[in-house]
Design a protein around this motif. Structure first.
Motif, PDB file in Angstrom:
ATOM      1  N   GLU A 113      39.501 -31.037 -15.660  1.00 15.29           N
ATOM      2  CA  GLU A 113      40.030 -32.397 -15.874  1.00 15.29           C
ATOM      3  C   GLU A 113      39.675 -33.296 -14.687  1.00 15.29           C
ATOM      4  N   ILE A 114      39.750 -32.736 -13.478  1.00 13.47           N
ATOM      5  CA  ILE A 114      39.422 -33.520 -12.284  1.00 13.47           C
ATOM      6  C   ILE A 114      37.929 -33.839 -12.248  1.00 13.47           C
ATOM      7  N   GLN A 115      37.117 -32.828 -12.520  1.00 21.15           N
ATOM      8  CA  GLN A 115      35.664 -33.017 -12.428  1.00 21.15           C
ATOM      9  C   GLN A 115      35.129 -33.959 -13.501  1.00 21.15           C
ATOM     10  N   ARG A 116      35.747 -33.954 -14.690  1.00 18.04           N
ATOM     11  CA  ARG A 116      35.320 -34.874 -15.755  1.00 18.04           C
ATOM     12  C   ARG A 116      35.863 -36.284 -15.549  1.00 18.04           C
ATOM     13  N   GLY A 117      36.825 -36.423 -14.632  1.00 21.44           N
ATOM     14  CA  GLY A 117      37.432 -37.722 -14.393  1.00 21.44           C
ATOM     15  C   GLY A 117      38.567 -38.050 -15.340  1.00 21.44           C
ATOM     16  N   THR A 118      38.913 -37.094 -16.227  1.00 16.88           N
ATOM     17  CA  THR A 118      39.984 -37.335 -17.200  1.00 16.88           C
ATOM     18  C   THR A 118      41.321 -37.520 -16.504  1.00 16.88           C
ATOM     19  N   LEU A 119      41.592 -36.684 -15.523  1.00 16.22           N
ATOM     20  CA  LEU A 119      42.877 -36.763 -14.823  1.00 16.22           C
ATOM     21  C   LEU A 119      43.018 -38.092 -14.097  1.00 16.22           C
ATOM     22  N   ASN A 120      41.963 -38.552 -13.477  1.00 12.71           N
ATOM     23  CA  ASN A 120      42.024 -39.824 -12.768  1.00 12.71           C
ATOM     24  C   ASN A 120      42.244 -40.994 -13.729  1.00 12.71           C
ATOM     25  N   PHE A 132      44.000 -40.807 -16.468  1.00 15.40           N
ATOM     26  CA  PHE A 132      45.421 -40.764 -16.805  1.00 15.40           C
ATOM     27  C   PHE A 132      46.274 -41.402 -15.707  1.00 15.40           C
ATOM     28  N   LEU A 133      45.786 -41.349 -14.469  1.00 17.48           N
ATOM     29  CA  LEU A 133      46.548 -41.925 -13.355  1.00 17.48           C
ATOM     30  C   LEU A 133      46.646 -43.441 -13.449  1.00 17.48           C
ATOM     31  N   THR A 134      45.767 -44.065 -14.233  1.00 10.57           N
ATOM     32  CA  THR A 134      45.824 -45.519 -14.396  1.00 10.57           C
ATOM     33  C   THR A 134      46.830 -45.931 -15.466  1.00 10.57           C
ATOM     34  N   THR A 135      47.421 -44.962 -16.145  1.00 13.38           N
ATOM     35  CA  THR A 135      48.408 -45.236 -17.192  1.00 13.38           C
ATOM     36  C   THR A 135      49.817 -45.006 -16.651  1.00 13.38           C
ATOM     37  N   PRO A 136      50.842 -45.494 -17.353  1.00 11.69           N
ATOM     38  CA  PRO A 136      52.221 -45.296 -16.880  1.00 11.69           C
ATOM     39  C   PRO A 136      52.810 -43.933 -17.251  1.00 11.69           C
ATOM     40  N   VAL A 137      51.977 -42.993 -17.685  1.00 15.40           N
ATOM     41  CA  VAL A 137      52.489 -41.686 -18.085  1.00 15.40           C
ATOM     42  C   VAL A 137      53.149 -40.987 -16.902  1.00 15.40           C
ATOM     43  N   SER A 138      54.203 -40.236 -17.183  1.00 13.17           N
ATOM     44  CA  SER A 138      54.912 -39.488 -16.148  1.00 13.17           C
ATOM     45  C   SER A 138      53.972 -38.518 -15.459  1.00 13.17           C
ATOM     46  N   ARG A 139      54.014 -38.500 -14.131  1.00 14.60           N
ATOM     47  CA  ARG A 139      53.149 -37.584 -13.377  1.00 14.60           C
ATOM     48  C   ARG A 139      53.568 -36.145 -13.616  1.00 14.60           C
ATOM     49  N   ALA A 140      54.844 -35.907 -13.815  1.00 13.94           N
ATOM     50  CA  ALA A 140      55.311 -34.555 -14.135  1.00 13.94           C
ATOM     51  C   ALA A 140      54.759 -34.107 -15.483  1.00 13.94           C
ATOM     52  N   LEU A 183      51.891 -34.861 -16.771  1.00 12.17           N
ATOM     53  CA  LEU A 183      50.490 -34.503 -16.638  1.00 12.17           C
ATOM     54  C   LEU A 183      50.332 -33.036 -16.236  1.00 12.17           C
ATOM     55  N   MET A 184      51.247 -32.552 -15.405  1.00  7.63           N
ATOM     56  CA  MET A 184      51.209 -31.151 -14.989  1.00  7.63           C
ATOM     57  C   MET A 184      51.919 -30.239 -15.972  1.00  7.63           C
ATOM     58  N   ASN A 185      53.083 -30.651 -16.413  1.00  9.58           N
ATOM     59  CA  ASN A 185      53.907 -29.773 -17.248  1.00  9.58           C
ATOM     60  C   ASN A 185      53.361 -29.600 -18.654  1.00  9.58           C
TER      61      ASN A 185
END
Length: 258
Positions: free
Chosen positions: A85-92, A94-102, A104-106
């Motif tokens: 997810e990090i290497q594809r840039g997908t996780l980053n 998601f960081l631009t959205t208001p989704v809960s950071r918990a 994203l992991m949980n």
């Protein structure tokens, strides 16, 4: 809280969709448990004659061990998904959205828990087809499945944290390979504690993998020791909560670095 839960479920569904599109993966993950059950189960079936196993059938003893081992081995690789997810840039993104950071992991952790539960039930059914007996009934099986899910949560959350920390595929592979066999053999997966050397038995007492096995075996026996089930299960729950907290904290550190 309700928003975080709903967003976690959304992220879980996203992971489940990927899993559903790769049915071959589910079959492949069951190959090794089948080998443990029927190859090793037959090879070492007479080992119960040494005593201390609490059963006259080695398969009865082996099934909970295989369930827990499978939960460990499948969840230890959760960090690889996070790394992708990090290497594809997908996780980053998601960081631009208001989704809960918990969330994203949980979401990843909940998805792995559901897959672990499904995998555990299948292994139990395979053992039943092979002639295993579960005196503890459905209740005992459910406790074994829950113990395997808790153990999977521990190592899945830690693997997620590791993926964000090292961000290298080779490092995750190396660490997982290093830990998998020692954790397995320093437990009662294949051998009754009474037949283990003293030093191995003492190490096994502090091995979370062994906690899940002991809780599951006791619950599935004809006369469960509920104090053992409760103590080992409680320890697994506390460790799972701590591991999830650590993965969320690690994610916040990663977020500040991008």
């Amino acid at each position: 809280m309700s928003t975080a839960i709903s967003q976690t479920w959304y992220m879980t569904q996203r992971q489940m969709t990927v899993f559903a599109r790769q049915p071959a993966y589910a079959v492949i993950t069951l190959i090794q448990p089948v080998i443990w059950l029927f190859l090793f189960g037959n090879l070492f079936r007479k080992v119960v004659e040494l005593g201390g196993f609490g059963t006259t059938s080695y398969l009865d003893y082996l099934v909970p061990g295989v369930v827990v081992m499978s939960a460990l081995s499948s969840n230890m690789w959760a960090g690889m998904g996070t790394l992708e997810e990090i290497q594809r840039g997908t996780l980053n993104r998601f960081l631009t959205t208001p989704v809960s950071r918990a969330a994203l992991m949980n979401g990843n952790v909940v998805h792995n828990g559901l897959v672990t539960a499904l995998q555990s039930v299948v292994i139990v059914l395979l053992g039943l087809l092979g002639g295993a007996d579960y005196p503890g009934g459905v209740g005992g099986v459910l406790i074994l499945v829950l113990a395997s899910v808790l153990l999977g949560t521990v190592f899945g959350a830690l693997s997620n944290a590791l993926g964000m920390l090292v961000q290298e595929r080779e490092s995750i592979i190396g660490i997982n390979t290093f830990l998998l066999l020692p954790l397995t053999f320093l437990s009662s997966a294949f051998m009754a504690p009474a037949q283990m050397p003293d030093w191995m038995r003492h190490i096994a007492d502090f091995n979370p993998l062994n906690w899940a096995m002991v809780a599951g075996r006791s619950a599935m026996s004809a006369h469960p020791d509920w104090s053992v089930v409760g103590s080992r299960g409680g320890a697994l729950l506390a460790l799972a909560v701590a591991a999830v907290w650590l993965s969320i904290r690690t994610f916040h550190s990663y977020q500040r670095s991008v």
